[in-house]
Motif scaffolding. Structure first.
Motif, PDB file in Angstrom:
ATOM      1  N   HIS A 286       0.807  -1.220   0.000  1.00 36.00           N
ATOM      2  CA  HIS A 286       0.000   0.000   0.000  1.00 36.00           C
ATOM      3  C   HIS A 286       0.839   1.268   0.000  1.00 36.00           C
ATOM      4  N   ASP A 287       2.073   1.252   0.484  1.00 36.41           N
ATOM      5  CA  ASP A 287       2.876   2.480   0.530  1.00 36.41           C
ATOM      6  C   ASP A 287       4.348   2.087   0.398  1.00 36.41           C
ATOM      7  N   LYS A 288       4.790   1.875  -0.860  1.00 37.79           N
ATOM      8  CA  LYS A 288       6.174   1.468  -1.093  1.00 37.79           C
ATOM      9  C   LYS A 288       7.155   2.591  -0.758  1.00 37.79           C
ATOM     10  N   GLU A 289       6.723   3.818  -0.974  1.00 38.00           N
ATOM     11  CA  GLU A 289       7.614   4.955  -0.706  1.00 38.00           C
ATOM     12  C   GLU A 289       7.978   5.033   0.772  1.00 38.00           C
ATOM     13  N   LEU A 290       6.975   4.861   1.602  1.00 37.78           N
ATOM     14  CA  LEU A 290       7.232   4.934   3.050  1.00 37.78           C
ATOM     15  C   LEU A 290       8.129   3.779   3.491  1.00 37.78           C
ATOM     16  N   LEU A 291       7.878   2.578   2.978  1.00 31.18           N
ATOM     17  CA  LEU A 291       8.718   1.444   3.331  1.00 31.18           C
ATOM     18  C   LEU A 291      10.149   1.647   2.853  1.00 31.18           C
ATOM     19  N   GLN A 292      10.303   2.199   1.626  1.00 35.40           N
ATOM     20  CA  GLN A 292      11.644   2.467   1.127  1.00 35.40           C
ATOM     21  C   GLN A 292      12.352   3.505   1.989  1.00 35.40           C
ATOM     22  N   HIS A 293      11.584   4.466   2.487  1.00 37.71           N
ATOM     23  CA  HIS A 293      12.168   5.478   3.390  1.00 37.71           C
ATOM     24  C   HIS A 293      12.651   4.818   4.680  1.00 37.71           C
ATOM     25  N   PHE A 294      11.873   3.862   5.202  1.00 37.02           N
ATOM     26  CA  PHE A 294      12.299   3.122   6.395  1.00 37.02           C
ATOM     27  C   PHE A 294      13.572   2.322   6.108  1.00 37.02           C
ATOM     28  N   ILE A 295      13.634   1.699   4.898  1.00 35.85           N
ATOM     29  CA  ILE A 295      14.806   0.882   4.559  1.00 35.85           C
ATOM     30  C   ILE A 295      16.033   1.763   4.385  1.00 35.85           C
ATOM     31  N   ASP A 296      15.852   2.920   3.761  1.00 35.01           N
ATOM     32  CA  ASP A 296      16.980   3.821   3.556  1.00 35.01           C
ATOM     33  C   ASP A 296      17.597   4.287   4.869  1.00 35.01           C
ATOM     34  N   HIS A 297      16.786   4.427   5.880  1.00 34.48           N
ATOM     35  CA  HIS A 297      17.285   4.919   7.179  1.00 34.48           C
ATOM     36  C   HIS A 297      17.439   3.798   8.185  1.00 34.48           C
ATOM     37  N   ASP A 298      17.482   2.569   7.682  1.00 44.29           N
ATOM     38  CA  ASP A 298      17.733   1.399   8.540  1.00 44.29           C
ATOM     39  C   ASP A 298      16.693   1.296   9.665  1.00 44.29           C
ATOM     40  N   ILE A 299      15.442   1.525   9.318  1.00 46.40           N
ATOM     41  CA  ILE A 299      14.335   1.422  10.267  1.00 46.40           C
ATOM     42  C   ILE A 299      13.569   0.155   9.930  1.00 46.40           C
ATOM     43  N   THR A 300      13.589  -0.807  10.838  1.00 48.89           N
ATOM     44  CA  THR A 300      12.928  -2.087  10.614  1.00 48.89           C
ATOM     45  C   THR A 300      11.544  -2.076  11.249  1.00 48.89           C
ATOM     46  N   SER A 301      10.832  -3.183  10.996  1.00 45.15           N
ATOM     47  CA  SER A 301       9.476  -3.299  11.569  1.00 45.15           C
ATOM     48  C   SER A 301       9.511  -3.406  13.089  1.00 45.15           C
ATOM     49  N   GLN A 302      10.668  -3.768  13.660  1.00 45.13           N
ATOM     50  CA  GLN A 302      10.766  -3.806  15.115  1.00 45.13           C
ATOM     51  C   GLN A 302      10.729  -2.409  15.731  1.00 45.13           C
ATOM     52  N   LEU A 303      10.870  -1.389  14.910  1.00 41.82           N
ATOM     53  CA  LEU A 303      10.816  -0.019  15.412  1.00 41.82           C
ATOM     54  C   LEU A 303       9.511   0.676  15.050  1.00 41.82           C
ATOM     55  N   TYR A 304       8.992   0.431  13.810  1.00 40.33           N
ATOM     56  CA  TYR A 304       7.774   1.152  13.423  1.00 40.33           C
ATOM     57  C   TYR A 304       6.504   0.331  13.620  1.00 40.33           C
ATOM     58  N   ALA A 305       6.621  -0.939  13.985  1.00 42.46           N
ATOM     59  CA  ALA A 305       5.412  -1.757  14.180  1.00 42.46           C
ATOM     60  C   ALA A 305       5.359  -2.380  15.581  1.00 42.46           C
ATOM     61  N   TRP A 306       6.477  -2.910  16.034  1.00 41.38           N
ATOM     62  CA  TRP A 306       6.444  -3.658  17.298  1.00 41.38           C
ATOM     63  C   TRP A 306       6.124  -2.777  18.513  1.00 41.38           C
ATOM     64  N   PRO A 307       6.628  -1.524  18.639  1.00 40.41           N
ATOM     65  CA  PRO A 307       6.219  -0.695  19.786  1.00 40.41           C
ATOM     66  C   PRO A 307       4.721  -0.446  19.859  1.00 40.41           C
ATOM     67  N   LEU A 308       4.081  -0.354  18.688  1.00 46.31           N
ATOM     68  CA  LEU A 308       2.627  -0.155  18.691  1.00 46.31           C
ATOM     69  C   LEU A 308       1.903  -1.414  19.139  1.00 46.31           C
ATOM     70  N   LEU A 309       2.423  -2.579  18.755  1.00 45.64           N
ATOM     71  CA  LEU A 309       1.751  -3.823  19.110  1.00 45.64           C
ATOM     72  C   LEU A 309       1.945  -4.174  20.589  1.00 45.64           C
ATOM     73  N   GLU A 310       3.178  -4.050  21.083  1.00 46.92           N
ATOM     74  CA  GLU A 310       3.424  -4.481  22.463  1.00 46.92           C
ATOM     75  C   GLU A 310       2.748  -3.578  23.483  1.00 46.92           C
ATOM     76  N   THR A 311       2.439  -2.337  23.115  1.00 41.97           N
ATOM     77  CA  THR A 311       1.694  -1.435  24.017  1.00 41.97           C
ATOM     78  C   THR A 311       0.237  -1.302  23.622  1.00 41.97           C
ATOM     79  N   VAL A 312      -0.198  -2.058  22.589  1.00 46.92           N
ATOM     80  CA  VAL A 312      -1.559  -1.987  22.049  1.00 46.92           C
ATOM     81  C   VAL A 312      -2.011  -0.538  21.908  1.00 46.92           C
ATOM     82  N   PHE A 313      -1.113   0.296  21.348  1.00 46.16           N
ATOM     83  CA  PHE A 313      -1.389   1.688  21.011  1.00 46.16           C
ATOM     84  C   PHE A 313      -1.667   2.572  22.233  1.00 46.16           C
ATOM     85  N   SER A 314      -1.410   2.112  23.457  1.00 42.55           N
ATOM     86  CA  SER A 314      -1.729   2.915  24.647  1.00 42.55           C
ATOM     87  C   SER A 314      -0.770   4.089  24.823  1.00 42.55           C
TER      88      SER A 314
END
Length: 961
Positions: A447-475
């Motif tokens: 759905h958003d290749k540009e944003l994912l490519q931006h994450f890859i360019d800056h060495d940002i993995t899913s453990q940084l942009y997805a896992w903090p949201l999941l482990e705190t259930v967005f609280s």
């Protein structure tokens, strides 16, 4: 009066609250568990249960009185009922009055005593000392029904609605406890008596119904406790309502003519006739075979709610009503409410992994911390992996905060969330769920290749942009209202909805994320709240759910929703057991090693503490000794100073005494002089009085003499006239007789003159003799009085001297006693000395003998000088008295005898002085003082004698005059 708040598990005192002056008879707790209202006869108070502080207080007039104040269920409304039948509704947050119910009709006026409210807070039942029962509609704010109980009911003691799992909180059955001890359950819509408990012989004192309406606990009047099962009392109460939609299938032709099952189709609810067990089984089999025709089955949830309709309502309003949200969540999650299983988990206590939870997660509210610790411990006891899950407190905290007053619901909500929305999270434990993060990354790449490519360019993995949201259930990134709105949608959809929410959150925040270039900025963004509309995110989630291809859609990789089993919780083992077991063993080994290390360190610390304590005690002892030495030196200096001050004070006192003695002597001298002057003035006044008396008597005598002379002259004139008359008469008669008469008259006249002369001489001689005698007597009397005064003065002086001598004698005796005591001590010391004792003793005896001889010589010298002074004084007195010879021998003898005691006293004092050890200088000073005193007395005596002599010389002159 004060309230106590106790912990039900540890049975410890949490807090106590003061504020009521009279006894509290009602306590009402808010549905969120944050507030509580306590009611007494004179006031109602609102408490904050997080801080246990009083928030507001309701004061009323004593003449009105409070009947009851309580919260309405599932709302923020407070209902206050007063003894004058007035009922007010208040807003909990602002405490503003929302409305007031009107007064009931006069035809059925009841003094309200008891109240009950349905679970949805729409109907209020009120009763009192009457068989009438009033039902109020709180939404319409009016009385909509009056129920008349049987005639046997005269007063209503308790009201309580019977909960029902299928009426969505609009309770229809009301329990009424009357004065006869019977509790009757009536349907408030049909006004039909369903059943009753208790009897006249075994009446009910009080009763309470369980939250789910399954049991009724009653305390009987005889003290026993009875528990009734509602299911056995009636079969109509808990019967679920018929489904809204029924499917009618054609039966085989062989059964068309058998009149076994008939149903009447209506536009409303379908009535369900009674079926046989055999037909029920067949119906169930038919539903299992025809799954395609029964798509609504999975949309049906407990409590009679339909999931499809709830989703339609959610899409229309964006969230569920706050009033019914918890009820809807419990229905959507199909919580079994396994009290027994949950109690067994809680009874195991706090898990070892969460003993120090407050150190890692410091929470201000102690209550919230205890609930979180208990919930996490229950999860760890349920499955071993949760004791090692580091993000479990972050995952459970928002639900703990939301359900902190109902720990069972909180545990089951978290457990349901883990089983359904946390699927496959623990397959790569202890690492983050790589498979889940890969699903999110695939959807984001689509759905958003540009944003994912931006994450890859800056060495940002899913453990940084997805896992903090999941482990705190967005609280961490959402507010309370936004989080509740999000989870209204999460719980109403497939478990993949949560993963799609992570993708939607990133895509909706693509603008600020594309502007970020530092890793710290990305970390901050996914751990803090951002300016993002949650409604937009939710719409994006639904869009992603619909537009994501099937091959990468998480819906195909995650199982459908599965509720917790009833009775016992399911086994959760979806994790690498060998890793968990190995970590558990390693953790246990590390824990044991740590315990051994802590034990040894504790022993070392105890020994070090003992050594430190001993060192401190030694230092304290040395410091104390130094302080004591300093204090002793200070006390010695103070003692020396005090002694010096005492010596100075004694010197000052001695000087003051001398000054007082001198003043006393001056005062005595002045007093004596005043007394002598007074005596002299009195004597002068007496002499003036005597002179006046003498003058008066002389004047009277002269007057008498003049009067007598005048009388004699008058007599002479009378005689002359008689003579001339006789002569005149006699001349005519006899001349001879006249002559003879003349001679006789001359003779008689001479005789009378002689007699008068002699009489006057006698009178003058008598008066002279009387005056001389009187003068002599007066002089003798004055001299006697003077001698008495002198003797008294001398006696007083001698008495004073005697007192001084006695005091000196006592002092001398005390000094002598001290000297004897000192001699005794000296003798004991001298006896201890062997060599030098005898020689020094002889020298002491010689010196003592020499001292005594000197004292005797001094005493003899003092006695001789005293005798000489006394003799000179007596000679002076004698010489002063003898020249006048006015004092009789008896009086002079008495005066001389007055000196004998003084002489004897002086001799006695000289003997005492010779017997005591007084220094020669003191004696000289004393005798000099006595000599001066005696010389002063001699001078005064001479002055008095001189004055007396002058008075004597003046008295004859006055008499002569």
């Amino acid at each position: 009066m004060f309230l106590t708040c106790m912990e039900t598990v540890t049975k410890e005192l949490v807090s106590w609250m003061r504020g009521h002056e009279s006894s509290v008879f009602s306590i009402s707790v808010h549905a969120s568990g944050r507030y509580a209202i306590t009611t007494s006869s004179d006031t109602a108070q609102l408490w904050d249960l997080d801080t246990f502080q009083r928030k507001r207080k309701l004061n009323i007039l004593q003449s009105v009185g409070i009947q009851k104040v309580f919260f309405l269920p599932l709302s923020n409304t407070i209902l206050s009922c007063f003894k004058d039948n007035s009922i007010f509704a208040w807003e909990c947050d602002t405490l503003s009055c929302k409305y007031q119910l009107p007064a009931p009709p006069e035809s059925s006026s009841v003094l309200y005593k008891v109240f009950a409210v349905t679970r949805d807070g729409r109907i209020l039942a009120a009763g009192g000392k009457s068989n009438h029962l009033h039902l109020w509609c709180l939404e319409a704010k009016q009385l909509f029904r009056i129920i008349q109980m049987p005639t046997k009911v005269r007063a209503i003691r308790h009201l309580e609605f019977l909960p029902d799992s299928f009426d969505a909180g609009s309770n229809q059955v009301l329990g009424v406890l009357s004065q006869d001890g019977i509790m009757r359950f009536v349907n408030i819509q049909t006004c039909k008596l369903l059943f009753e408990i208790g009897s006249l012989d075994e009446g009910i004192s009080s009763s309470v119904i369980s939250p789910h309406g399954r049991y009724i606990a009653s305390i009987m009047e005889n003290g026993s406790l009875n528990i009734y099962s509602v299911q056995t009392l009636t079969q109509e109460i808990n019967k679920p309502p018929p489904p809204l939609v029924k499917v009618i299938e054609d039966l085989p032709k062989s059964k068309l003519n058998s009149g076994g099952l008939k149903m009447k189709v209506t536009s409303g609810r379908v009535q369900r006739p009674a079926k046989s067990r055999e037909n029920k089984i067949q119906a169930r089999i038919l539903k299992q075979d025809l799954t395609g025709n029964f798509e609504n089955k999975e949309n049906e949830v407990s409590d009679g709610l339909n999931k499809k309709r709830l989703q339609i309502l959610l899409k229309g309003y964006g969230e569920y009503p706050m009033k019914y949200r918890m009820f809807i969540w419990r229905s959507l999650l199909q919580l079994p409410e396994n009290h027994t299983a949950f109690s067994s988990l809680v009874d195991k206590g706090v898990h070892v992994a969460f003993l120090n939870l407050q150190k890692k997660y410091p929470i201000k509210s102690r209550k919230l911390l205890r609930v979180l610790q208990r919930t996490l411990s229950a999860l760890a006891h349920w499955s071993a992996i949760f004791s090692d899950t580091p993000y479990l407190p972050l995952l459970a905290f928002p639900f703990v905060k939301l359900f902190q007053n109902n720990q069972l619901i909180c545990f089951e909500v978290v457990a349901t969330l883990i089983i359904n929305w946390c699927q496959h999270w623990f397959e790569y434990f202890p690492n983050p769920p790589i498979n889940i993060l890969s699903m999110i990354e695939n959807v984001l790449a689509f759905h958003d290749k540009e944003l994912l490519q931006h994450f890859i360019d800056h060495d940002i993995t899913s453990q940084l942009y997805a896992w903090p949201l999941l482990e705190t259930v967005f609280s961490e990134v959402l507010t309370r209202e936004e989080w509740l709105k999000l989870f209204d949608n999460v719980f109403s959809n497939h478990p993949s909805f949560l993963l799609m929410t992570v993708v939607a959150y990133n895509t909706c925040s693509r603008a600020p994320l594309l502007n970020c270039s530092l890793r710290d900025d990305f970390e901050y963004f996914f751990h803090h709240r951002n300016n993002l509309d949650i409604s937009v995110v939710i719409r994006e989630v639904y869009h992603l759910m619909d537009t994501t291809p099937t091959d990468i859609h998480p819906n195909g990789k995650l199982d459908a929703f599965v509720a917790l089993t009833k009775g016992q919780y399911p086994v959760f083992n979806q994790y690498p057991k060998f890793i968990v077991d190995y970590q558990t063993q390693e953790r246990e080994r590390i824990r044991n090693d740590e315990l051994d290390f802590l034990r040894e360190r504790q022993m070392v610390e105890d020994m070090q503490a003992e050594v430190d304590q001993q060192r401190v005690e030694d230092e304290a002892w040395y410091q104390k000794q130094e302080l004591l030495c300093k204090a002793e030196e200070t006390r010695r200096e103070m003692l020396l100073q005090e002694e010096e001050k005492m010596v100075q004070q004694r010197q000052r006192l001695a000087s003051v005494k001398r000054e007082l003695r001198a003043k006393e002597m001056h005062l005595q001298d002045a007093t004596r002089r005043r007394f002598l002057k007074l005596q002299q003035d009195q004597r002068e006044m007496e002499l003036r009085r005597l002179n006046d008396e003498i003058e008066r008597k002389v004047h009277m005598r002269d007057q008498e003499i003049a009067t007598t002379a005048k009388d004699l002259e008058m007599r002479h004139l009378e005689l002359e006239s008689q003579k001339r008359l006789y002569e005149k008469n006699l001349i005519r008669n006899q001349e001879a007789v006249a002559k003879e008469m003349r001679e006789d008259a001359d003779t008689y006249r001479r005789k009378v003159d002689l007699e008068e002369h002699m009489f006057h001489k006698l009178i003058e001689a008598g008066q002279t003799q009387n005056q001389k005698t009187q003068k002599l007597i007066e002089e003798n009397l004055a001299e006697a009085e003077q001698a008495c005064l002198n003797a008294d003065w001398r006696i007083q002086a001698l008495h004073k001297q005697r007192c001084d001598d006695l005091q000196r004698n006592a002092c001398y005796q005390e000094v002598a006693k001290l000297l004897r005591e000192n001699r005794r001590k000296e003798t004991e010391v001298l006896n201890a000395m062997v060599g030098e004792g005898a020689k020094k003793w002889e020298e002491a005896q010689e010196k003592d003998f020499h001292l005594k001889s000197e004292k005797k010589a001094s005493a003899l010298s003092d006695a001789s000088r005293k005798w000489f002074l006394e003799k000179e004084l007596d000679d002076a007195l004698e010489h002063a008295e003898h020249p006048y010879n006015t004092v009789p021998r008896c009086q002079s003898g008495q005066a001389d005898s007055g000196y004998v005691p003084r002489t004897s006293q002086l001799k006695d004092s000289s003997e005492v002085d010779s017997s005591t050890h007084i220094s020669l200088n003191q004696r000289r000073v004393q005798w000099d003082t006595m000599e001066q005193d005696l010389m002063e007395r001699v001078r005064n005596l001479r002055q008095r004698l001189t004055a007396q002599a002058r008075n004597r010389c003046r008295t004859p002159h006055l008499l002569a005059t």
